[in-house]
Motif scaffolding. Structure first.
Motif, short mmCIF file in Angstrom:
data_model
loop_
_atom_site.label_atom_id
_atom_site.label_comp_id
_atom_site.label_asym_id
_atom_site.label_seq_id
_atom_site.Cartn_x
_atom_site.Cartn_y
_atom_site.Cartn_z
N LEU A 26 3.82 -0.99 5.61
CA LEU A 26 4.84 -0.08 5.08
C LEU A 26 5.91 0.07 6.15
N ALA A 116 0.03 7.10 3.94
CA ALA A 116 0.13 5.92 3.08
C ALA A 116 -1.22 5.29 2.80
N GLY A 152 0.01 5.28 -1.22
CA GLY A 152 0.75 4.08 -0.82
C GLY A 152 1.57 3.50 -1.96
N TRP A 155 4.46 5.73 -2.47
CA TRP A 155 5.37 5.44 -1.36
C TRP A 155 6.33 4.31 -1.77
#
Length: 193
Positions: A26, A116, A152, A155
């Protein structure tokens, strides 16, 4: 209340060693770039009234620039918007605002990297934090999890939405923001003279 029952049962095994639910990298976040209220609302899928209420009651406050009086613009970070979207999802699934407040308080204690890696599971009454696929399976097999939110994945959704929306730099506080609509253009023209 967020609980991490299976992680506690793991004993001395550090959380990082349990395996990750999301293996892909990420991005690093720019902590000086933020998003104004209307942009945060669009990215999180909430109304401005919800955003304002949650900020005033301390559920999710803007971390880059809080409101300091009438006319000041709040500036939300990427992480703030991520938490807003998770709150919205929890509300949509019937979790009480009291449980959500507890979950958000717990999530605030985590770093962005850890955030995340979490899947939030709920039975509609409690919210459980899972940091590995095994924990998710254990929770579901125990009959506690009814739905899950992979943070995640949220995200990446927020990141995709925000890529198309305007940002603002925190140090641009003194500079007038670029007008985005006809009403903003009229206000700017009126204040200019």
């Amino acid at each position: 209340m967020v609980s991490n029952e299976t992680a506690e049962n793991a004993g001395a095994v550090p959380q990082r060693a349990q395996g990750l639910l999301f293996d892909d990298d990420l991005p690093d976040l720019d902590v000086a770039t933020g998003y104004r209220g209307p942009t945060a609302c669009r990215a999180a899928g909430i109304t401005y009234r919800q955003l304002d209420y949650w900020a005033r009651t301390g559920l999710v406050e803007p971390s880059i620039r809080p409101a300091t009086g009438s006319g000041t613009q709040r500036l939300y970070s990427f992480r703030d918007i991520l938490v807003l979207k998770v709150v919205k999802r929890l509300l949509d699934t019937g979790v009480s605002l009291q449980q959500i407040r507890s979950a958000v308080s717990h999530l605030r204690e985590r770093g962005v990297d850890d955030l995340a890696q979490i899947t939030l599971m709920s039975d509609g009454a409690s919210v459980y934090e899972c940091t590995s696929a095994d924990e998710v399976i254990d929770l579901v097999q125990g009959g506690q999890g009814v739905f899950g939110i992979a943070v995640g994945r949220v995200w990446r959704e927020v990141e995709g939405t925000l890529a198309e929306l305007p940002t603002e730099r925190a140090e641009d506080d003194a500079a007038a923001p670029a007008p985005q609509d006809e009403l903003a253009l009229r206000r700017q023209a009126r204040s200019a003279g």
